[in-house]
Design a protein around this motif. Structure first.
Motif, PDB file in Angstrom:
ATOM      1  N   PRO A   7      -0.464 -15.818   2.202  1.00  0.00           N
ATOM      2  CA  PRO A   7      -0.920 -14.740   1.323  1.00  0.00           C
ATOM      3  C   PRO A   7       0.158 -13.678   1.178  1.00  0.00           C
ATOM      4  CG  PRO A   7      -1.994 -14.602   3.456  1.00  0.00           C
ATOM      5  CD  PRO A   7      -1.200 -15.879   3.447  1.00  0.00           C
ATOM      6  N   ARG A   8       0.283 -13.173  -0.028  1.00  0.00           N
ATOM      7  CA  ARG A   8       1.257 -12.119  -0.288  1.00  0.00           C
ATOM      8  C   ARG A   8       0.660 -10.780   0.119  1.00  0.00           C
ATOM      9  NH1 ARG A   8       3.031 -13.365  -6.313  1.00  0.00           N
ATOM     10  NH2 ARG A   8       3.284 -11.130  -6.229  1.00  0.00           N
ATOM     11  N   PRO A   9       1.473  -9.885   0.655  1.00  0.00           N
ATOM     12  CA  PRO A   9       0.949  -8.578   1.074  1.00  0.00           C
ATOM     13  C   PRO A   9       0.491  -7.748  -0.118  1.00  0.00           C
ATOM     14  CG  PRO A   9       3.329  -8.669   1.336  1.00  0.00           C
ATOM     15  CD  PRO A   9       2.879 -10.038   0.931  1.00  0.00           C
ATOM     16  N   ILE A  10      -0.600  -7.043   0.087  1.00  0.00           N
ATOM     17  CA  ILE A  10      -1.162  -6.192  -0.964  1.00  0.00           C
ATOM     18  C   ILE A  10      -0.342  -4.910  -1.047  1.00  0.00           C
ATOM     19  CG2 ILE A  10      -3.193  -4.849  -1.624  1.00  0.00           C
ATOM     20  CD1 ILE A  10      -4.891  -7.008  -0.360  1.00  0.00           C
ATOM     21  N   CYS A  11      -0.147  -4.432  -2.252  1.00  0.00           N
ATOM     22  CA  CYS A  11       0.620  -3.209  -2.493  1.00  0.00           C
ATOM     23  C   CYS A  11      -0.058  -2.030  -1.791  1.00  0.00           C
ATOM     24  CB  CYS A  11       0.730  -2.949  -3.991  1.00  0.00           C
ATOM     25  SG  CYS A  11       1.554  -1.410  -4.409  1.00  0.00           S
ATOM     26  N   GLY A  12       0.714  -1.267  -1.045  1.00  0.00           N
ATOM     27  CA  GLY A  12       0.170  -0.121  -0.322  1.00  0.00           C
ATOM     28  C   GLY A  12      -0.087   1.088  -1.201  1.00  0.00           C
ATOM     29  N   HIS A  13       0.485   1.109  -2.398  1.00  0.00           N
ATOM     30  CA  HIS A  13       0.300   2.248  -3.287  1.00  0.00           C
ATOM     31  C   HIS A  13      -1.006   2.155  -4.073  1.00  0.00           C
ATOM     32  CE1 HIS A  13       4.323   3.882  -2.643  1.00  0.00           C
ATOM     33  NE2 HIS A  13       4.695   2.612  -2.539  1.00  0.00           N
ATOM     34  N   CYS A  14      -1.365   0.929  -4.492  1.00  0.00           N
ATOM     35  CA  CYS A  14      -2.567   0.788  -5.327  1.00  0.00           C
ATOM     36  C   CYS A  14      -3.681   0.003  -4.628  1.00  0.00           C
ATOM     37  CB  CYS A  14      -2.198   0.115  -6.640  1.00  0.00           C
ATOM     38  SG  CYS A  14      -1.592  -1.580  -6.459  1.00  0.00           S
ATOM     39  N   ASP A  15      -3.439  -0.475  -3.422  1.00  0.00           N
ATOM     40  CA  ASP A  15      -4.417  -1.246  -2.634  1.00  0.00           C
ATOM     41  C   ASP A  15      -4.941  -2.468  -3.373  1.00  0.00           C
ATOM     42  OD1 ASP A  15      -4.256   0.354  -0.379  1.00  0.00           O
ATOM     43  OD2 ASP A  15      -5.778   1.738  -1.117  1.00  0.00           O
ATOM     44  N   GLY A  16      -4.098  -3.096  -4.182  1.00  0.00           N
ATOM     45  CA  GLY A  16      -4.489  -4.319  -4.867  1.00  0.00           C
ATOM     46  C   GLY A  16      -5.181  -4.109  -6.197  1.00  0.00           C
ATOM     47  N   PHE A  17      -5.308  -2.867  -6.648  1.00  0.00           N
ATOM     48  CA  PHE A  17      -5.890  -2.570  -7.956  1.00  0.00           C
ATOM     49  C   PHE A  17      -4.773  -2.016  -8.841  1.00  0.00           C
ATOM     50  CE2 PHE A  17      -9.390  -2.287  -4.986  1.00  0.00           C
ATOM     51  CZ  PHE A  17     -10.336  -3.091  -5.595  1.00  0.00           C
ATOM     52  N   PRO A  18      -3.931  -2.892  -9.396  1.00  0.00           N
ATOM     53  CA  PRO A  18      -2.700  -2.451 -10.034  1.00  0.00           C
ATOM     54  C   PRO A  18      -2.852  -1.848 -11.422  1.00  0.00           C
ATOM     55  CG  PRO A  18      -2.870  -4.795 -10.207  1.00  0.00           C
ATOM     56  CD  PRO A  18      -4.017  -4.342  -9.359  1.00  0.00           C
ATOM     57  N   THR A  19      -3.907  -2.179 -12.139  1.00  0.00           N
ATOM     58  CA  THR A  19      -4.068  -1.689 -13.507  1.00  0.00           C
ATOM     59  C   THR A  19      -5.411  -0.980 -13.628  1.00  0.00           C
ATOM     60  OG1 THR A  19      -2.786  -3.554 -14.320  1.00  0.00           O
ATOM     61  CG2 THR A  19      -4.073  -2.375 -15.932  1.00  0.00           C
ATOM     62  N   VAL A  20      -5.388   0.212 -14.179  1.00  0.00           N
ATOM     63  CA  VAL A  20      -6.617   0.983 -14.361  1.00  0.00           C
ATOM     64  C   VAL A  20      -6.728   1.429 -15.811  1.00  0.00           C
ATOM     65  CG1 VAL A  20      -6.707   1.816 -11.983  1.00  0.00           C
ATOM     66  CG2 VAL A  20      -5.497   3.138 -13.691  1.00  0.00           C
ATOM     67  N   ALA A  21      -7.948   1.687 -16.244  1.00  0.00           N
ATOM     68  CA  ALA A  21      -8.198   2.214 -17.582  1.00  0.00           C
ATOM     69  C   ALA A  21      -8.552   3.688 -17.446  1.00  0.00           C
ATOM     70  CB  ALA A  21      -9.336   1.463 -18.252  1.00  0.00           C
ATOM     71  N   VAL A  22      -7.827   4.524 -18.160  1.00  0.00           N
ATOM     72  CA  VAL A  22      -8.032   5.974 -18.096  1.00  0.00           C
ATOM     73  C   VAL A  22      -8.555   6.438 -19.451  1.00  0.00           C
ATOM     74  CG1 VAL A  22      -6.913   8.184 -17.673  1.00  0.00           C
ATOM     75  CG2 VAL A  22      -6.114   6.147 -16.484  1.00  0.00           C
ATOM     76  N   THR A  23      -9.631   7.196 -19.429  1.00  0.00           N
ATOM     77  CA  THR A  23     -10.193   7.699 -20.676  1.00  0.00           C
ATOM     78  C   THR A  23      -9.394   8.904 -21.154  1.00  0.00           C
ATOM     79  OG1 THR A  23     -12.172   8.476 -21.804  1.00  0.00           O
ATOM     80  CG2 THR A  23     -11.910   9.147 -19.521  1.00  0.00           C
ATOM     81  N   CYS A  43       4.380  -1.650  -7.841  1.00  0.00           N
ATOM     82  CA  CYS A  43       4.337  -3.117  -7.924  1.00  0.00           C
ATOM     83  C   CYS A  43       4.405  -3.623  -9.360  1.00  0.00           C
ATOM     84  CB  CYS A  43       3.090  -3.657  -7.248  1.00  0.00           C
ATOM     85  SG  CYS A  43       1.543  -3.172  -8.044  1.00  0.00           S
ATOM     86  N   HIS A  44       4.491  -2.714 -10.321  1.00  0.00           N
ATOM     87  CA  HIS A  44       4.595  -3.053 -11.750  1.00  0.00           C
ATOM     88  C   HIS A  44       3.406  -3.877 -12.248  1.00  0.00           C
ATOM     89  CE1 HIS A  44       8.602  -1.416 -11.702  1.00  0.00           C
ATOM     90  NE2 HIS A  44       8.891  -2.177 -10.659  1.00  0.00           N
ATOM     91  N   GLY A  45       2.219  -3.581 -11.723  1.00  0.00           N
ATOM     92  CA  GLY A  45       1.009  -4.217 -12.208  1.00  0.00           C
ATOM     93  C   GLY A  45       0.697  -5.571 -11.606  1.00  0.00           C
ATOM     94  N   THR A  46       1.367  -5.968 -10.531  1.00  0.00           N
ATOM     95  CA  THR A  46       1.070  -7.266  -9.920  1.00  0.00           C
ATOM     96  C   THR A  46       0.046  -7.162  -8.807  1.00  0.00           C
ATOM     97  OG1 THR A  46       2.873  -7.086  -8.324  1.00  0.00           O
ATOM     98  CG2 THR A  46       3.369  -8.141 -10.432  1.00  0.00           C
ATOM     99  N   GLY A  47      -0.015  -6.020  -8.123  1.00  0.00           N
ATOM    100  CA  GLY A  47      -0.959  -5.847  -7.019  1.00  0.00           C
ATOM    101  C   GLY A  47      -0.405  -6.299  -5.679  1.00  0.00           C
ATOM    102  N   HIS A  48       0.793  -6.845  -5.692  1.00  0.00           N
ATOM    103  CA  HIS A  48       1.418  -7.333  -4.466  1.00  0.00           C
ATOM    104  C   HIS A  48       2.771  -6.669  -4.284  1.00  0.00           C
ATOM    105  CE1 HIS A  48      -1.611 -10.459  -4.169  1.00  0.00           C
ATOM    106  NE2 HIS A  48      -1.399 -10.732  -5.440  1.00  0.00           N
ATOM    107  N   SER A  49       3.174  -6.542  -3.045  1.00  0.00           N
ATOM    108  CA  SER A  49       4.478  -5.955  -2.759  1.00  0.00           C
ATOM    109  C   SER A  49       5.291  -6.929  -1.918  1.00  0.00           C
ATOM    110  CB  SER A  49       4.325  -4.632  -2.024  1.00  0.00           C
ATOM    111  OG  SER A  49       3.698  -4.838  -0.774  1.00  0.00           O
TER     112      SER A  49
END
Length: 60
Positions: A7-23, A43-49
């Motif tokens: 398993p690839r390590p999860i990004c510590g900055h986004c905790d695996g939620f790399p893309t969000v929708a902002v209103t 992580c450039h939207g991949t969710g992994h580091s």
């Protein structure tokens, strides 16, 4: 025979939620909320580091 991948390590900055929708606070003509997407800059939207690099000392 199955091949196992580590398993690839999860990004510590986004905790695996790399893309969000902002209103934006605006609504479209049909009444829906207008949103923009934002990707994690680390992580450039991949969710992994990548694991941290290790350096070895060679010689004296």
């Amino acid at each position: 025979m199955p091949q196992h991948t580590r398993p690839r390590p999860i990004c510590g900055h986004c905790d695996g939620f790399p893309t969000v929708a902002v209103t934006t606070g605006q609504t479209t003509p049909t009444g829906h909320r207008q949103t923009i997407t934002a990707n994690c800059p680390a992580c450039h939207g991949t969710g992994h580091s990548l694991p941290a690099r290790t350096f070895t000392r060679v010689g004296v």
